[in-house]
Design a protein around this motif. Structure first.
Motif, short mmCIF file in Angstrom:
data_model
loop_
_atom_site.label_atom_id
_atom_site.label_comp_id
_atom_site.label_asym_id
_atom_site.label_seq_id
_atom_site.Cartn_x
_atom_site.Cartn_y
_atom_site.Cartn_z
N TRP A 1 8.74 13.87 0.20
CA TRP A 1 7.90 14.47 1.25
C TRP A 1 6.82 15.35 0.64
O TRP A 1 5.65 15.31 1.06
N ARG A 2 7.18 16.14 -0.36
CA ARG A 2 6.23 17.09 -0.95
C ARG A 2 5.07 16.37 -1.63
O ARG A 2 3.89 16.71 -1.41
N VAL A 3 5.38 15.38 -2.49
CA VAL A 3 4.30 14.73 -3.24
C VAL A 3 3.40 13.92 -2.32
O VAL A 3 2.19 13.80 -2.56
N ARG B 1 0.85 -1.21 0.00
CA ARG B 1 0.00 0.00 0.00
C ARG B 1 0.88 1.25 0.00
O ARG B 1 0.61 2.21 -0.73
N GLY B 2 1.93 1.22 0.83
CA GLY B 2 2.83 2.37 0.88
C GLY B 2 3.51 2.62 -0.44
O GLY B 2 3.67 3.77 -0.87
N TYR B 3 3.92 1.54 -1.11
CA TYR B 3 4.59 1.68 -2.40
C TYR B 3 3.64 2.25 -3.45
O TYR B 3 4.01 3.15 -4.22
N ILE B 4 2.41 1.75 -3.47
CA ILE B 4 1.42 2.27 -4.42
C ILE B 4 1.14 3.74 -4.14
O ILE B 4 1.11 4.57 -5.06
N ASP B 5 0.92 4.07 -2.86
CA ASP B 5 0.67 5.48 -2.50
C ASP B 5 1.84 6.36 -2.93
O ASP B 5 1.65 7.44 -3.51
N ALA C 1 -1.87 13.38 0.27
CA ALA C 1 -2.63 13.30 1.52
C ALA C 1 -3.67 14.41 1.62
O ALA C 1 -4.69 14.25 2.30
N ARG C 2 -3.43 15.54 0.97
CA ARG C 2 -4.44 16.60 0.97
C ARG C 2 -5.68 16.15 0.22
O ARG C 2 -6.81 16.45 0.61
N LEU C 3 -5.48 15.42 -0.88
CA LEU C 3 -6.61 14.95 -1.68
C LEU C 3 -7.25 13.70 -1.08
O LEU C 3 -8.46 13.52 -1.14
N PHE C 4 -6.41 12.82 -0.51
CA PHE C 4 -6.89 11.56 0.04
C PHE C 4 -6.33 11.42 1.47
O PHE C 4 -5.29 10.79 1.67
N GLY D 1 -6.83 9.66 3.96
CA GLY D 1 -6.59 8.34 4.52
C GLY D 1 -5.19 7.82 4.29
O GLY D 1 -4.69 6.99 5.07
N CYS D 2 -4.52 8.28 3.23
CA CYS D 2 -3.18 7.75 2.95
C CYS D 2 -2.12 8.36 3.87
O CYS D 2 -0.99 7.87 3.92
N ARG D 3 -2.46 9.40 4.63
CA ARG D 3 -1.50 9.99 5.56
C ARG D 3 -1.05 8.96 6.60
O ARG D 3 0.14 8.86 6.91
N SER D 4 -2.01 8.21 7.14
CA SER D 4 -1.65 7.20 8.14
C SER D 4 -0.82 6.09 7.52
O SER D 4 0.06 5.53 8.17
N ASN D 5 -1.06 5.78 6.23
CA ASN D 5 -0.23 4.79 5.53
C ASN D 5 1.21 5.27 5.45
O ASN D 5 2.16 4.52 5.69
N PHE D 6 1.39 6.53 5.07
CA PHE D 6 2.74 7.09 4.96
C PHE D 6 3.43 7.11 6.32
O PHE D 6 4.62 6.78 6.43
#
Length: 523
Positions: free
Chosen positions: A94-96, A57-61, A101-104, A106-111
């Motif tokens: 870090w930037r991308v 999941r992290g790699y895809i994100d 994460a601003r758009l989605f 939920g992926c912040r916790s994944n990162f």
């Protein structure tokens, strides 16, 4: 399908995230990489741990964030040195991720989980003071989101300061600007150049201690004996191979290590490929039509009986003038109630085996496939799709080293029915890989019931992979049935949900008996 259930299954994770981010995700092959539009994961174990799911999941994100946000054209024009590129990667990663994460959200916790997993458990510190600078930059940037890294960052920073006094103090203002103002790939390029410029200034200003510099002297000094100024100059002149992996490379390496050596132990999803289809010839079409009519007549009669609405008389509802005579007998049942109406809201996907072993059976199998599709398509409330496997060369990305199993859609869900069902038989039998691909497509369909019907004659290439895929499908609520064409092999995979037919005339009774329970929920 429940979202929590989906996200425990790697192929469904790939499908859900790919659609969510607008990228393609392929599972299979030997490497983890992206080609700018498709994210490739290697073949992975059938049993996926929570850690492996998190890494994938992290790699895809991470790679999706780069595909969506990074301006690679600017990067090519910048012509950065390897060191500048490495520092740029630290900032750009870090930037991308923050943009995604601003758009989605939920992926912040994944990162955050990924950062902690990759960097938070590293207890060893490099003895190379120059490489420690890169480690400090990475930890400093990542600690903005994961404060638990602050201790490691400070330890590494103290080590850097002991060899390059004042350097951390000069780099910190640049990092503050990255945090506050870095809004584009171009910004990351400018700040990366600023960092490397400061390193060059430090290397030029830091004089060798005790005149014991190795510069200009013969022989090669070990890194452990190297002076800090020499180490810094070596870092500035470093090639890609001399620099640490960036986040994407580290993730890719972790995923490659998980890839099993044996086919039966691996998880792969078929890719889109191309395959020539032709109309069924007129003589065969006539026989197909007769079989289709026979099947449709039985199924429609069965379905129509379930769709009848019976009128019930009761003590509430709408007044029925024809029942008013009951009042003379003190019977209050003069109101009409409509009976419960059972609707059909089902997606059926036919998975057509056209492997080499089907050569003698492919004509009959194509007829069976077309007859079933035609019969089901004529029934209100059923959404039919058909996919053949295997197909030819992948058409959805990949490279020459990742030629995995392929499929070819013959009839897409929602597409108007046609007669191009005649296909050639060639290749292996990647049933498990093809089933995963179909499962990925079906979970997005609106129909409340989902059925996959497999038409095949033999054993799959990997029985374990096929069995695992079928079991996962059932876990998601998909009903799976099989028709064996002149072969009983399908009964090994689906002992209680399959039938065998040897000629087209046997199709209607076999399908009727098998689908009766599925369509009426009377299994």
């Amino acid at each position: 399908m429940e979202n929590k259930l989906l996200m425990k299954s790697l192929p469904m994770v790939a499908s859900v995230l790919g659609r969510k981010y607008g990228v393609k995700v392929v599972i299979g092959g030997k490497g983890a990489y992206t080609d700018g539009g498709t994210i490739h994961l290697p073949s992975l174990p059938l049993e996926c741990s929570d850690t492996l799911i998190g890494l994938a999941r992290g790699y895809i994100d991470h790679e999706a964030a780069h595909i969506r946000e990074t301006r690679f054209d600017w990067l090519r024009l910048a012509n950065l040195t390897p060191l500048e590129m490495h520092v740029w990667n630290i900032f750009e990663d870090w930037r991308v991720e923050h943009q995604l994460a601003r758009l989605f959200p939920g992926c912040r916790s994944n990162f955050n989980w990924l950062i902690q997993h990759l960097f938070g458990n590293a207890n060893e510190q490099t003895a190379d003071p120059a490489m420690a600078i890169l480690n400090w930059l990475l930890l400093s940037v990542r600690a903005w989101d994961v404060p638990s890294l602050n201790g490691q960052r400070d330890d590494v920073g103290n080590f850097v300061e002991s060899h390059y006094p004042g350097l951390v103090g000069r780099l910190n203002p640049v990092l503050k600007k990255v945090n506050a103002y870095c809004d584009s790939s171009q910004d990351c390029i400018l700040y990366a150049r600023e960092v490397v410029s400061l390193l060059k200034e430090k290397a030029a200003s830091q004089s060798p201690q005790n005149g014991d510099s190795t510069m200009g002297k013969p022989g090669k000094r070990e890194v452990s004996d190297e002076l800090p100024s020499d180490a810094l100059n070596r870092l500035i002149r470093a090639d890609d191979i001399d620099l640490p992996d960036d986040l994407g490379e580290a993730l890719a390496a972790s995923l490659r290590k998980q890839s099993p050596k044996e086919l039966d132990e691996s998880l792969r999803v078929a890719q889109l490929g191309s395959k020539t289809t032709k109309p069924i010839n007129p003589e065969d079409a006539a026989a197909t039509k007769r079989a289709s009519i026979a099947l449709r007549t039985q199924l429609q009669g069965l379905l129509q009986s379930s769709l009848l609405t019976r009128i019930k008389v009761g003590r509430h509802g709408r007044l029925d003038a024809r029942q008013l005579h009951r009042l003379s007998a003190a019977d209050a049942r003069v109101f009409r109630r409509d009976g419960h109406k059972v609707g059909i809201n089902t997606a059926v996907h036919i998975l057509l085996d056209c492997s080499g072993s089907m050569r003698r059976r492919i004509k009959l199998t194509s007829q069976v496939c077309h007859a079933v599709a035609t019969a089901l398509d004529a029934i209100n409330g059923i959404n039919v799709g058909v996919t053949a496997f295997p197909a030819g060369t992948p058409t959805d990305g990949g490279n020459g080293n990742d030629r995995g199993p392929t499929i070819c859609p013959i009839l897409k869900h929602g597409e108007r029915l046609h007669d191009n069902f005649a296909v050639s038989a060639t290749g292996c039998t990647p049933l498990g890989e093809a089933f995963w691909w179909v499962l990925q497509q079906m979970h997005t369909l609106a129909e409340s019931r989902k059925i996959i019907l497999i038409l095949t004659d033999g054993d799959p290439d990997s029985f374990n992979m096929a069995l695992d895929a079928l079991e996962e499908g059932r876990r998601f609520g998909v009903e799976v049935y099989g028709l064996g064409i002149l072969s009983e092999a399908i009964t090994k995979l689906l002992p209680n949900h399959s039938r065998i037919i040897n000629e087209l005339s046997e199709l209607a009774p076999a399908m009727f008996g098998m689908l009766r329970g599925a369509l009426l929920n009377q299994k």
